[in-house]
Design a protein around this motif. Structure first.
Motif, PDB file in Angstrom:
ATOM      1  N   GLU A  58     -12.874 -12.160  11.751  1.00  0.00           N
ATOM      2  CA  GLU A  58     -13.281 -11.848  13.125  1.00  0.00           C
ATOM      3  C   GLU A  58     -14.807 -11.863  13.264  1.00  0.00           C
ATOM      4  O   GLU A  58     -15.404 -10.878  13.708  1.00  0.00           O
ATOM      5  CB  GLU A  58     -12.745 -10.459  13.535  1.00  0.00           C
ATOM      6  CG  GLU A  58     -11.277 -10.295  13.210  1.00  0.00           C
ATOM      7  CD  GLU A  58     -10.420  -9.951  14.405  1.00  0.00           C
ATOM      8  OE1 GLU A  58     -10.923  -9.991  15.555  1.00  0.00           O
ATOM      9  OE2 GLU A  58      -9.234  -9.669  14.193  1.00  0.00           O
ATOM     10  N   ALA A 118       2.001  -4.532   3.497  1.00  0.00           N
ATOM     11  CA  ALA A 118       1.039  -5.011   4.513  1.00  0.00           C
ATOM     12  C   ALA A 118       1.123  -6.531   4.604  1.00  0.00           C
ATOM     13  O   ALA A 118       0.938  -7.114   5.670  1.00  0.00           O
ATOM     14  CB  ALA A 118      -0.370  -4.594   4.130  1.00  0.00           C
ATOM     15  N   PHE A 162       0.866  -1.181   0.000  1.00  0.00           N
ATOM     16  CA  PHE A 162       0.000   0.000   0.000  1.00  0.00           C
ATOM     17  C   PHE A 162       0.898   1.223   0.000  1.00  0.00           C
ATOM     18  O   PHE A 162       2.057   1.154   0.407  1.00  0.00           O
ATOM     19  CB  PHE A 162      -0.865   0.034   1.266  1.00  0.00           C
ATOM     20  CG  PHE A 162      -1.962  -0.990   1.286  1.00  0.00           C
ATOM     21  CD1 PHE A 162      -3.011  -0.926   0.380  1.00  0.00           C
ATOM     22  CD2 PHE A 162      -1.958  -2.012   2.233  1.00  0.00           C
ATOM     23  CE1 PHE A 162      -4.037  -1.868   0.413  1.00  0.00           C
ATOM     24  CE2 PHE A 162      -2.977  -2.950   2.271  1.00  0.00           C
ATOM     25  CZ  PHE A 162      -4.017  -2.874   1.361  1.00  0.00           C
ATOM     26  N   PRO A 202      -1.246  -9.883  15.929  1.00  0.00           N
ATOM     27  CA  PRO A 202      -1.663  -8.599  16.491  1.00  0.00           C
ATOM     28  C   PRO A 202      -2.263  -7.676  15.437  1.00  0.00           C
ATOM     29  O   PRO A 202      -2.114  -7.907  14.237  1.00  0.00           O
ATOM     30  CB  PRO A 202      -0.355  -8.014  17.042  1.00  0.00           C
ATOM     31  CG  PRO A 202       0.733  -8.700  16.312  1.00  0.00           C
ATOM     32  CD  PRO A 202       0.209 -10.058  15.946  1.00  0.00           C
ATOM     33  N   SER A 203      -2.924  -6.643  15.894  1.00  0.00           N
ATOM     34  CA  SER A 203      -3.568  -5.685  15.006  1.00  0.00           C
ATOM     35  C   SER A 203      -2.570  -5.114  14.004  1.00  0.00           C
ATOM     36  O   SER A 203      -1.457  -4.755  14.361  1.00  0.00           O
ATOM     37  CB  SER A 203      -4.169  -4.563  15.855  1.00  0.00           C
ATOM     38  OG  SER A 203      -4.864  -3.689  15.029  1.00  0.00           O
ATOM     39  N   GLY A 204      -2.969  -5.073  12.741  1.00  0.00           N
ATOM     40  CA  GLY A 204      -2.123  -4.475  11.710  1.00  0.00           C
ATOM     41  C   GLY A 204      -1.106  -5.428  11.098  1.00  0.00           C
ATOM     42  O   GLY A 204      -0.301  -5.023  10.259  1.00  0.00           O
ATOM     43  N   CYS A 205      -1.140  -6.718  11.470  1.00  0.00           N
ATOM     44  CA  CYS A 205      -0.109  -7.640  10.973  1.00  0.00           C
ATOM     45  C   CYS A 205      -0.403  -8.148   9.559  1.00  0.00           C
ATOM     46  O   CYS A 205       0.415  -8.850   8.964  1.00  0.00           O
ATOM     47  CB  CYS A 205       0.090  -8.809  11.930  1.00  0.00           C
ATOM     48  SG  CYS A 205      -1.246 -10.000  11.904  1.00  0.00           S
ATOM     49  N   GLY A 206      -1.582  -7.829   9.022  1.00  0.00           N
ATOM     50  CA  GLY A 206      -1.860  -8.202   7.631  1.00  0.00           C
ATOM     51  C   GLY A 206      -2.866  -9.331   7.449  1.00  0.00           C
ATOM     52  O   GLY A 206      -3.028  -9.841   6.339  1.00  0.00           O
ATOM     53  N   LYS A 207      -3.598  -9.684   8.504  1.00  0.00           N
ATOM     54  CA  LYS A 207      -4.555 -10.792   8.421  1.00  0.00           C
ATOM     55  C   LYS A 207      -5.686 -10.500   7.449  1.00  0.00           C
ATOM     56  O   LYS A 207      -5.976 -11.289   6.549  1.00  0.00           O
ATOM     57  CB  LYS A 207      -5.161 -11.078   9.815  1.00  0.00           C
ATOM     58  CG  LYS A 207      -4.155 -11.338  10.905  1.00  0.00           C
ATOM     59  CD  LYS A 207      -4.828 -11.575  12.258  1.00  0.00           C
ATOM     60  CE  LYS A 207      -5.624 -10.415  12.810  1.00  0.00           C
ATOM     61  NZ  LYS A 207      -4.815  -9.250  13.232  1.00  0.00           N
ATOM     62  N   THR A 208      -6.344  -9.340   7.658  1.00  0.00           N
ATOM     63  CA  THR A 208      -7.496  -9.002   6.814  1.00  0.00           C
ATOM     64  C   THR A 208      -7.066  -8.824   5.367  1.00  0.00           C
ATOM     65  O   THR A 208      -7.746  -9.298   4.446  1.00  0.00           O
ATOM     66  CB  THR A 208      -8.183  -7.721   7.346  1.00  0.00           C
ATOM     67  OG1 THR A 208      -8.727  -8.013   8.625  1.00  0.00           O
ATOM     68  CG2 THR A 208      -9.299  -7.252   6.419  1.00  0.00           C
ATOM     69  N   THR A 209      -5.924  -8.189   5.157  1.00  0.00           N
ATOM     70  CA  THR A 209      -5.437  -7.988   3.793  1.00  0.00           C
ATOM     71  C   THR A 209      -5.212  -9.339   3.109  1.00  0.00           C
ATOM     72  O   THR A 209      -5.575  -9.530   1.944  1.00  0.00           O
ATOM     73  CB  THR A 209      -4.141  -7.153   3.811  1.00  0.00           C
ATOM     74  OG1 THR A 209      -4.390  -5.946   4.533  1.00  0.00           O
ATOM     75  CG2 THR A 209      -3.688  -6.809   2.407  1.00  0.00           C
TER      76      THR A 209
HETATM   77  N1  ATP Z   1      -6.364   0.267   1.872  1.00  0.00           N
HETATM   78  C1  ATP Z   1      -5.235   0.471   2.583  1.00  0.00           C
HETATM   79  N2  ATP Z   1      -4.407   1.498   2.323  1.00  0.00           N
HETATM   80  C2  ATP Z   1      -3.261   1.677   3.013  1.00  0.00           C
HETATM   81  N3  ATP Z   1      -2.857   0.862   4.016  1.00  0.00           N
HETATM   82  C3  ATP Z   1      -3.657  -0.177   4.333  1.00  0.00           C
HETATM   83  C4  ATP Z   1      -4.887  -0.427   3.645  1.00  0.00           C
HETATM   84  N4  ATP Z   1      -5.458  -1.549   4.175  1.00  0.00           N
HETATM   85  C5  ATP Z   1      -4.619  -1.952   5.157  1.00  0.00           C
HETATM   86  N5  ATP Z   1      -3.547  -1.143   5.254  1.00  0.00           N
HETATM   87  C6  ATP Z   1      -2.415  -1.303   6.194  1.00  0.00           C
HETATM   88  O1  ATP Z   1      -1.927  -2.617   6.069  1.00  0.00           O
HETATM   89  C7  ATP Z   1      -1.561  -3.160   7.333  1.00  0.00           C
HETATM   90  C8  ATP Z   1      -2.287  -4.462   7.573  1.00  0.00           C
HETATM   91  O2  ATP Z   1      -3.677  -4.209   7.730  1.00  0.00           O
HETATM   92  P1  ATP Z   1      -4.750  -5.360   7.984  1.00  0.00           P
HETATM   93  O3  ATP Z   1      -6.090  -4.729   7.963  1.00  0.00           O
HETATM   94  O4  ATP Z   1      -4.495  -6.461   7.037  1.00  0.00           O
HETATM   95  O5  ATP Z   1      -4.376  -5.814   9.458  1.00  0.00           O
HETATM   96  P2  ATP Z   1      -5.092  -6.879  10.435  1.00  0.00           P
HETATM   97  O6  ATP Z   1      -4.048  -7.886  10.810  1.00  0.00           O
HETATM   98  O7  ATP Z   1      -6.351  -7.351   9.841  1.00  0.00           O
HETATM   99  O8  ATP Z   1      -5.381  -5.969  11.733  1.00  0.00           O
HETATM  100  P3  ATP Z   1      -6.649  -5.937  12.739  1.00  0.00           P
HETATM  101  O9  ATP Z   1      -6.441  -7.050  13.730  1.00  0.00           O
HETATM  102  O10 ATP Z   1      -6.532  -4.602  13.399  1.00  0.00           O
HETATM  103  O11 ATP Z   1      -7.910  -6.081  11.933  1.00  0.00           O
HETATM  104  C9  ATP Z   1      -1.864  -2.078   8.353  1.00  0.00           C
HETATM  105  O12 ATP Z   1      -0.675  -1.388   8.647  1.00  0.00           O
HETATM  106  C10 ATP Z   1      -2.857  -1.196   7.640  1.00  0.00           C
HETATM  107  O13 ATP Z   1      -2.755   0.121   8.088  1.00  0.00           O
END
Ligand code: ATP
Ligand code: MG
Length: 360
Positions: A166, A25, A15, A44-51
């Motif tokens: 989640e 990400a 990103f 943990p939050s922000g580690c890239g799971k949802t992506t």
């Molecule tokens: N559309 C986007 N544009 C820019 N950065 C993004 C975008 N989507 C996600 N990110 C960044 O990518 C990283 C991973 O995000 P992601 O949502 O995959 O985390 P996660 O593990 O699902 O966290 P959570 O437990 O908080 O849901 C984060 O640093 C987030 O800020």
């Protein structure tokens, strides 16, 4: 159900952040989830799971890499043509439609005949225990019931892969436990491949055949709940899964599946399959789980009780051991001796419970 394996090959997602810098990400992730397997992405939050999950679903384009469903490369297949369905944290039911109408909504779009529709929907209504609720409106249902409808709506589509982001985080603690058991039961019954995202370790441990621990866009470890708990590969994982004590130590001897380490003049012997990955003189951490510490009058090492709390099923101690404070948990304290704050005690560890990880 016609489930499929899912393979991620070197998938990466970049990103661009507010300053215009590229941020990875998800960074070179490789993973195979077998047909019918329940895999959880945990971290943990922000580690890239949802992506990662969104790339599997087709909601997010890959920067690099490939994704396979079975033998088919789906990288360039649109989300609505991929053979998978996602269940979200917000159930997103249509408020003006009954439970039954919500469940069949996706099938209506596919223009199935009434008899085909019944053949698909009735078994799902039964498996999800929704028969008594079929004519109710969503606002007449509890959060857990609404999430069951959302799951039913996904199941009737008969996807090869079911994705969850989640899905239980809007529910209270007790309902989360009931629902996760329900999700596991249904997944096993229909034999579908499931990929589940959570940052809750107990959810991951209770649901999964395979846990994938992520940190900063990368996979840190893949294994069963027991493998990851007993043989974590890093300090991060030992701390993230369960609670852990760390003794900063130095390797003094390396054998084929055993290490000798020195912690503050104490020698500890550790059975370890990957012993050869360590070097004499290397700085390491010995991981000790709170329940693996024995507290008694006579034992291997000397310690002192800094804190002692009776918790009913357990006695929780903080023990000073050559400059490190160890958290110890002793089960069934009423059956044995309880030590008070300030008392000297003997500490021992079952050798099999010790584990060594590199210092971070
Ligand atoms: N559309 C986007 N544009 C820019 N950065 C993004 C975008 N989507 C996600 N990110 C960044 O990518 C990283 C991973 O995000 P992601 O949502 O995959 O985390 P996660 O593990 O699902 O966290 P959570 O437990 O908080 O849901 C984060 O640093 C987030 O800020
Ligand atoms: Mg997320």
């Amino acid at each position: 159900m016609n489930s499929k394996s899912v393979s991620l090959k070197n998938i990466t997602k970049e990103f661009t952040d507010d300053q215009g810098n590229k941020v990875k990400a998800v960074n070179d992730v490789n993973l195979t989830i077998e047909k019918g397997e329940f895999a959880t992405l945990l971290g943990p939050s922000g580690c890239g799971k949802t992506t990662t999950l969104r790339m599997i679903a087709g909601f997010e384009e890959l920067s690099y890499g490939d994704i396979y469903f079975g033998e088919q490369n789906v990288k360039d297949v649109a989300a609505n043509k991929r053979d998978c369905t996602m269940v979200f944290q917000s159930y997103a039911l249509f408020p003006h439609m009954s439970v039954y109408e919500n469940i069949i909504y996706g099938l209506k779009i596919k223009k199935l005949s009434d008899s085909e529709l019944d053949k698909r929907v009735e078994p799902v209504i039964e498996i999800m225990n929704l028969d008594v609720h079929r004519d109710k409106m969503p606002n007449q249902l509890s959060g857990g019931q609404q999430q069951r409808v959302a799951l039913a709506r996904a199941l009737v589509m008969e996807p090869s892969v079911l994705l969850f982001d989640e899905p239980l985080s809007n529910l209270d603690a007790k309902l989360r436990v009931t629902m996760r058991d329900e999700i596991r039961r249904v997944q096993q019954k229909v034999g579908i491949t499931a990929i589940y995202v959570t940052h809750d370790q107990s959810e991951a441990m209770s649901l999964s055949d395979k846990i994938v621990v992520m940190n900063e866009g990368r996979i840190e470890q893949i294994g069963s709940a027991m493998e990851i708990y007993q043989r974590p590969t890093s300090k991060f994982i030992s701390d993230f899964i369960g609670s852990a004590n760390f003794l900063p130590s130095k390797v003094s001897q390396v054998d084929s599946n055993q290490l000798k380490v020195i912690y503050s003049n104490n020698e500890l012997l550790v059975s370890q399959k990957n012993a050869k990955e360590f070097k004499v003189g290397q700085q390491v951490e010995v991981v000790i789980r709170p329940e693996s510490i024995h507290v008694s009058d006579e034992g291997d090492f000397e310690g002192k009780v800094v804190k002692s709390a009776f918790m009913g099923q357990t006695q929780e101690y903080e023990l000073e051991f050559n400059g490190t404070i160890l958290q110890a948990v002793v089960s069934n304290p009423s059956g044995g001796k309880i030590y008070a704050e300030g008392e000297k005690v003997a500490i021992s560890f079952a050798q099999s419970s010790l584990h060594v990880v590199p210092s971070a």
